[in-house]
Every structure is written in C-alpha cells, then in structure tokens.
Motif scaffolding. Structure first.
Motif, PDB file in Angstrom:
ATOM      1  N   LEU A 270     -46.121   2.492 -49.279  1.00  0.00           N
ATOM      2  CA  LEU A 270     -46.458   2.872 -50.653  1.00  0.00           C
ATOM      3  C   LEU A 270     -46.835   1.704 -51.579  1.00  0.00           C
ATOM      4  N   PRO A 271     -46.086   0.578 -51.568  1.00  0.00           N
ATOM      5  CA  PRO A 271     -46.459  -0.478 -52.521  1.00  0.00           C
ATOM      6  C   PRO A 271     -47.757  -1.210 -52.161  1.00  0.00           C
ATOM      7  N   LEU A 272     -48.180  -1.119 -50.889  1.00  0.00           N
ATOM      8  CA  LEU A 272     -49.334  -1.926 -50.474  1.00  0.00           C
ATOM      9  C   LEU A 272     -50.613  -1.622 -51.273  1.00  0.00           C
ATOM     10  N   PRO A 273     -51.025  -0.343 -51.429  1.00  0.00           N
ATOM     11  CA  PRO A 273     -52.242  -0.098 -52.234  1.00  0.00           C
ATOM     12  C   PRO A 273     -52.069  -0.560 -53.679  1.00  0.00           C
ATOM     13  N   VAL A 274     -50.845  -0.456 -54.220  1.00  0.00           N
ATOM     14  CA  VAL A 274     -50.611  -0.893 -55.607  1.00  0.00           C
ATOM     15  C   VAL A 274     -50.809  -2.408 -55.690  1.00  0.00           C
ATOM     16  N   ILE A 275     -50.263  -3.121 -54.708  1.00  0.00           N
ATOM     17  CA  ILE A 275     -50.405  -4.586 -54.687  1.00  0.00           C
ATOM     18  C   ILE A 275     -51.882  -4.961 -54.498  1.00  0.00           C
ATOM     19  N   ILE A 276     -52.553  -4.255 -53.588  1.00  0.00           N
ATOM     20  CA  ILE A 276     -53.983  -4.533 -53.362  1.00  0.00           C
ATOM     21  C   ILE A 276     -54.771  -4.226 -54.643  1.00  0.00           C
TER      22      ILE A 276
ATOM     23  N   ILE B 153     -52.444   3.032 -63.302  1.00  0.00           N
ATOM     24  CA  ILE B 153     -51.995   2.163 -64.403  1.00  0.00           C
ATOM     25  C   ILE B 153     -52.427   0.721 -64.125  1.00  0.00           C
ATOM     26  N   ALA B 154     -52.206   0.282 -62.899  1.00  0.00           N
ATOM     27  CA  ALA B 154     -52.547  -1.108 -62.543  1.00  0.00           C
ATOM     28  C   ALA B 154     -54.010  -1.391 -62.822  1.00  0.00           C
ATOM     29  N   VAL B 155     -54.874  -0.560 -62.279  1.00  0.00           N
ATOM     30  CA  VAL B 155     -56.309  -0.854 -62.391  1.00  0.00           C
ATOM     31  C   VAL B 155     -56.814  -0.618 -63.808  1.00  0.00           C
ATOM     32  N   TYR B 156     -56.338   0.414 -64.465  1.00  0.00           N
ATOM     33  CA  TYR B 156     -56.840   0.709 -65.813  1.00  0.00           C
ATOM     34  C   TYR B 156     -56.458  -0.410 -66.792  1.00  0.00           C
ATOM     35  N   LEU B 157     -55.212  -0.888 -66.674  1.00  0.00           N
ATOM     36  CA  LEU B 157     -54.781  -1.946 -67.595  1.00  0.00           C
ATOM     37  C   LEU B 157     -55.556  -3.239 -67.352  1.00  0.00           C
ATOM     38  N   ALA B 158     -55.830  -3.521 -66.089  1.00  0.00           N
ATOM     39  CA  ALA B 158     -56.483  -4.787 -65.774  1.00  0.00           C
ATOM     40  C   ALA B 158     -57.989  -4.758 -66.022  1.00  0.00           C
ATOM     41  N   THR B 159     -58.619  -3.616 -65.780  1.00  0.00           N
ATOM     42  CA  THR B 159     -60.086  -3.596 -65.881  1.00  0.00           C
ATOM     43  C   THR B 159     -60.586  -2.741 -67.038  1.00  0.00           C
ATOM     44  N   GLY B 160     -59.746  -1.902 -67.582  1.00  0.00           N
ATOM     45  CA  GLY B 160     -60.145  -1.048 -68.701  1.00  0.00           C
ATOM     46  C   GLY B 160     -60.992   0.137 -68.283  1.00  0.00           C
ATOM     47  N   ARG B 161     -61.224   0.309 -67.003  1.00  0.00           N
ATOM     48  CA  ARG B 161     -61.981   1.484 -66.536  1.00  0.00           C
ATOM     49  C   ARG B 161     -61.491   1.878 -65.138  1.00  0.00           C
TER      50      ARG B 161
ATOM     51  N   GLY C 171     -61.434   1.510 -54.134  1.00  0.00           N
ATOM     52  CA  GLY C 171     -60.951   0.913 -52.869  1.00  0.00           C
ATOM     53  C   GLY C 171     -59.465   1.187 -52.657  1.00  0.00           C
ATOM     54  N   PRO C 172     -58.613   0.756 -53.611  1.00  0.00           N
ATOM     55  CA  PRO C 172     -57.172   1.035 -53.426  1.00  0.00           C
ATOM     56  C   PRO C 172     -56.828   2.523 -53.397  1.00  0.00           C
ATOM     57  N   VAL C 173     -57.609   3.354 -54.134  1.00  0.00           N
ATOM     58  CA  VAL C 173     -57.329   4.807 -54.079  1.00  0.00           C
ATOM     59  C   VAL C 173     -57.537   5.316 -52.659  1.00  0.00           C
ATOM     60  N   LEU C 174     -58.625   4.842 -52.039  1.00  0.00           N
ATOM     61  CA  LEU C 174     -58.851   5.233 -50.636  1.00  0.00           C
ATOM     62  C   LEU C 174     -57.692   4.717 -49.772  1.00  0.00           C
ATOM     63  N   GLY C 175     -57.258   3.486 -50.082  1.00  0.00           N
ATOM     64  CA  GLY C 175     -56.106   2.920 -49.361  1.00  0.00           C
ATOM     65  C   GLY C 175     -54.879   3.784 -49.537  1.00  0.00           C
ATOM     66  N   MET C 176     -54.679   4.278 -50.770  1.00  0.00           N
ATOM     67  CA  MET C 176     -53.502   5.115 -51.048  1.00  0.00           C
ATOM     68  C   MET C 176     -53.591   6.428 -50.264  1.00  0.00           C
ATOM     69  N   TRP C 177     -54.785   7.026 -50.213  1.00  0.00           N
ATOM     70  CA  TRP C 177     -54.937   8.256 -49.437  1.00  0.00           C
ATOM     71  C   TRP C 177     -54.684   8.008 -47.956  1.00  0.00           C
ATOM     72  N   ALA C 178     -55.117   6.803 -47.501  1.00  0.00           N
ATOM     73  CA  ALA C 178     -54.853   6.455 -46.092  1.00  0.00           C
ATOM     74  C   ALA C 178     -53.344   6.357 -45.864  1.00  0.00           C
ATOM     75  N   VAL C 179     -52.645   5.748 -46.833  1.00  0.00           N
ATOM     76  CA  VAL C 179     -51.189   5.607 -46.730  1.00  0.00           C
ATOM     77  C   VAL C 179     -50.517   6.973 -46.690  1.00  0.00           C
ATOM     78  N   LEU C 180     -51.084   7.920 -47.460  1.00  0.00           N
ATOM     79  CA  LEU C 180     -50.478   9.252 -47.532  1.00  0.00           C
ATOM     80  C   LEU C 180     -50.858  10.126 -46.339  1.00  0.00           C
ATOM     81  N   LEU C 181     -52.071   9.947 -45.836  1.00  0.00           N
ATOM     82  CA  LEU C 181     -52.544  10.864 -44.794  1.00  0.00           C
ATOM     83  C   LEU C 181     -52.423  10.318 -43.368  1.00  0.00           C
ATOM     84  N   MET C 182     -52.507   8.997 -43.250  1.00  0.00           N
ATOM     85  CA  MET C 182     -52.486   8.422 -41.902  1.00  0.00           C
ATOM     86  C   MET C 182     -51.175   8.723 -41.154  1.00  0.00           C
ATOM     87  N   PRO C 183     -50.014   8.509 -41.778  1.00  0.00           N
ATOM     88  CA  PRO C 183     -48.771   8.774 -41.025  1.00  0.00           C
ATOM     89  C   PRO C 183     -48.638  10.212 -40.504  1.00  0.00           C
ATOM     90  N   PRO C 184     -48.936  11.281 -41.334  1.00  0.00           N
ATOM     91  CA  PRO C 184     -48.807  12.620 -40.731  1.00  0.00           C
ATOM     92  C   PRO C 184     -49.804  12.870 -39.607  1.00  0.00           C
TER      93      PRO C 184
END
Lengths: 317, 109
Positions: A190-196, A260-268, A276-289
């Motif tokens: 879970l923290p990996l896409p947030v860190i990325i 929150i991470a991306v919006y605060l840092a880039t404003g969009r 990119g990280p959203v796709l990473g997050m979906w991979a994190v959520l979908l890959m294990p099942p």
C-alpha cells in the motif's frame, strides 16, 4: 462421496484464510462434527451418498461458513493495531517533525523496520508484520533508483543484474504472502504507490537535485500527513471483521493518500505524476487477488492428480 | 413455522449460553439439544455454530477443552464461565421484558 466431504472441508479451509495457529483446531472440530453427523445419518438407514448430501446441506454453504469463521478470527487486538500502524506512524513523524534529513534518524528507523519485519516473519507472520515488511522493501527500491544515476555503463549493469534479482526476490515474497491471504500483500504494498507519487511529484525533472530537496522540505508536513492517514487506515483495518470492509478501506485510503500527495505537490490531478502512481495503486489492489487465483488454480490442479486418500489431514475417515 | 433468520442470529448468543448453563457440551450435542429443547423450531446451519461458539469463547463467556475419547477421536467440550453466566442473566431479563412488552401489544387483555 466421502471425497466430496474432504473437498468441502478443504474449500472451507482455504476460503476462511485462517492463521496457521488456529487452523488445525478449527478444522479438526468441523471434521469431528461431520463424522458424528455421517455416523448418525448412516445409522438411520441412509446410503453413504444420501448421507453425504444431507450432511453438506445441513452444515451450510462453504461461502457462509468460511465467512463466519473469517469474521470470528479476523479482528486483531489493540496491541496488534499499534504494531501494524507503527511503521506508517514512524515515517509520518519523521516527516512531520522534519527529521527526514538526519541520516541517523533514517538509519535507526530503517533498522527498526528491518528488525521488526524479520522478527514477525520468523514468528508466524502475524497481520501486523506486513506494513513493516512493505517499508523494509524501501532500501531495495532506493538502491535501484540510485543505480539509475550511475554512469551509463554501470547503470546498464545495474539494470540487467540488480533489477531482475530484486524483482525475483520481491515476487517470491509477494507469492508467499499471497498464499496466506492476498489482502496482506495489498496491505504490504500500500505505501509504495504513495511514496512513488511523492517521488514523482518532487522530481518533475526526473532527477533528484537541490530543488527536489527543497520541495521535500516544503511538503514534509503533508508527506507526514499521508503516512499518518495510512497509519489510521491500517489500524482500522486490523479492528475490522468483515472482509469487504477491509478491501474497501485499503482501496479508498490508498487512493485518497495518493490524490492528496500529488494534488498538493503539483496542484493538478491530470498529470503523469498522478496517473502513473494511480495505475500503480490499482496494480497493488488487483495484482494480489489475481495472483491468488492463479496460485489456487495450480493448487487444485495438483490436488486433482492425487487420489482422495492422499489429499491430506482434513480427509474424512 | 421457521424462525426469521435475523431473529435467530440476534438471539444465538443467549441460546448457546443458556444451553451451556449447567451442562458441558460439544458442538454436535449442542445442535441436537437445541433442536430437542425448541421442539425442532431452532435449527442452526451446523457449520456456522462453531464460529458463534468461538466468538463467545474469545469474549470470555465460555471456555473449551479438548477431550480424547476411547476410540482415539477428539472432541471439544464447551463450558459457560462466570462472566457468561452474568451475561446470560442480563440477556434473560432483557428477553423476558421484551417478550412481555410484545405480548401486551399483540394480545391486549
């Protein structure tokens, strides 16, 4: 037909995702109940086939029994809540207090993380160990990123040796955890896409430079806040009993922290550093099942080749 | 007539504690006893009995002990605890109050 009951028990066992300390006791009790039931039904004059059918009908559906067992055993105590939330909380504190640029603090936290991950891994892999394990993978990713900054020749060497080796090791860990429960793999990753997401947000040029460090300094409280959010989510996750609530919580909290991470840092939000990280997050959520499904298919295939008597400890006598 | 599923679920703790009050029993015996005492009205989906028993045990309302039988088989026996008895007493009072109130509305004198 007895083989059907063995498979029935085996399906309950795999679907209930029990801790290996609780599992033998619970399965032994269910098996004893089925044996009593079969004995009574055959004594009353039913054939073995009829008795098996009646027995399974009166026991209830695999899905329902497995769900009830899962809910009876899934809730962790407050000590486990504290242990599971601690790595997120520690990283949150490091950033909120702006201690991230003191190497001694970072080294101490990373050592603690690795120590806790190793301890938990060697002591039955309780639910609290997986967040620690996720953070202990950070140095592996950091080394990979550093290799990319080496002169081209060395960087290429890193790509062909380090990345496949690190990838293989990483996949082995994910497979082992997924065999226990895919939800733990998701919790670990879970923290990996947030860190990325934060990494991409503070390195718009693609390189770590003075400006990136300034940006980390500026956003440190927000970075800390996203880790605190993860700490809160994981604490809640440990206390929840229902699986669907646990899945929803991980999905929502991961995506929210990332947003929150991306919006605060880039404003969009419509940018490569978000998508990119959203796709990473979906991979994190979908890959294990999906991985779990593949592993289970392999398990059933290998079990089908065995004769009923060989199937294992849950066999009905 | 069969009881509504929600009603059975809501009262399963009280029923189990009541059955175990004063008598040590194992799972299969509990199912049979419940069926007999309710004259067939209450029927558990038998596989879901154990998670209910384990939840009660985790809450400290009952305790369990494995017994090795002469034929080599093992059986898990359940007992009510002091905390379980206190909870049962409270729940009995609540049920009786509820039952009386419902009766007063449904069957006015």
């Amino acid at each position: 037909m007895i083989h059907d009951l063995t498979q029935y028990l085996e399906s309950i066992r795999t679907s209930a995702r029990l801790d290996r300390n609780d599992e033998p006791c619970i399965m032994r009790e269910l098996k004893a109940h089925i044996e009593d039931k079969l004995h009574e039904l055959t004594e009353s004059g039913l054939s073995e086939e009829e008795a098996t059918k009646t027995c399974m009908g009166q026991m209830g559906s695999i899905k329902e029994i497995a769900r009830e067992i899962y809910e009876a055993y899934s809730q962790g105590n407050w000590k486990q809540v504290l242990m599971a939330a601690m790595p997120h909380f520690t990283f949150g504190v490091i950033f909120m207090l702006n201690w991230w640029h003191y190497p001694q603090w970072l080294a101490a936290v990373l050592l603690l993380t690795a120590g806790m991950a190793l301890y938990g891994w060697g002591h039955g892999k309780p639910a609290w160990v997986f967040p620690w394990l996720g953070y202990s993978l950070l140095p592996v990713i950091a080394v990979g990123l550093l290799l990319l900054y080496l002169p081209t020749k060395w960087s290429f060497l890193g790509l062909i040796i380090y990345f496949p080796l690190a990838g293989w090791w990483f996949l082995r860990i994910v497979i082992q955890i997924t065999q226990k429960d895919w939800l733990f793999s998701t919790m670990m990753l879970l923290p990996l896409p947030v860190i990325i997401g934060w990494f991409m947000a503070i390195t718009p040029s693609g390189r770590i430079d003075e400006k990136s460090l300034e940006m980390v300094n500026e956003y440190a409280p927000w970075i800390g806040l996203t880790f605190m959010m993860l700490a809160f989510s994981i604490g809640t996750f440990i206390r929840l009993r229902q699986r669907w609530l646990r899945v929803s919580l991980l999905a929502i909290s991961g995506l929210l922290a990332l947003t929150i991470a991306v919006y605060l840092a880039t404003g969009r939000l419509v940018s490569a550093s978000f998508i990119g990280p959203v796709l990473g997050m979906w991979a994190v959520l979908l890959m294990p099942p999906l991985l779990e499904r593949q592993l289970k298919k392999g398990f059933w295939r290998s079990n089908k080749k065995k004769t009923p008597g060989e199937t294992n400890e849950t066999a009905i006598i | 007539m069969e009881p509504k599923r929600d009603l059975l679920k809501g009262s399963s703790n009280s029923l189990l504690l009541s059955l175990l009050d004063g008598k040590t029993m194992y799972g299969y015996q509990i199912v049979k006893e419940l069926e007999a005492r309710s004259q067939g009205y209450f029927k558990f989906k038998e596989g879901t009995l154990y998670p209910a028993l384990h939840r009660l045990e985790k809450s400290g309302l009952i305790s369990s002990k494995w017994e090795l039988l002469a034929n080599g088989r093992q059986r898990r026996n359940y007992n009510i605890t002091a905390k379980g008895r206190a909870t049962l007493a409270q729940e009995k009072t609540q049920w009786l109050d509820f039952f009386n109130a419902i009766s007063l509305v449904l069957q006015p004198k």
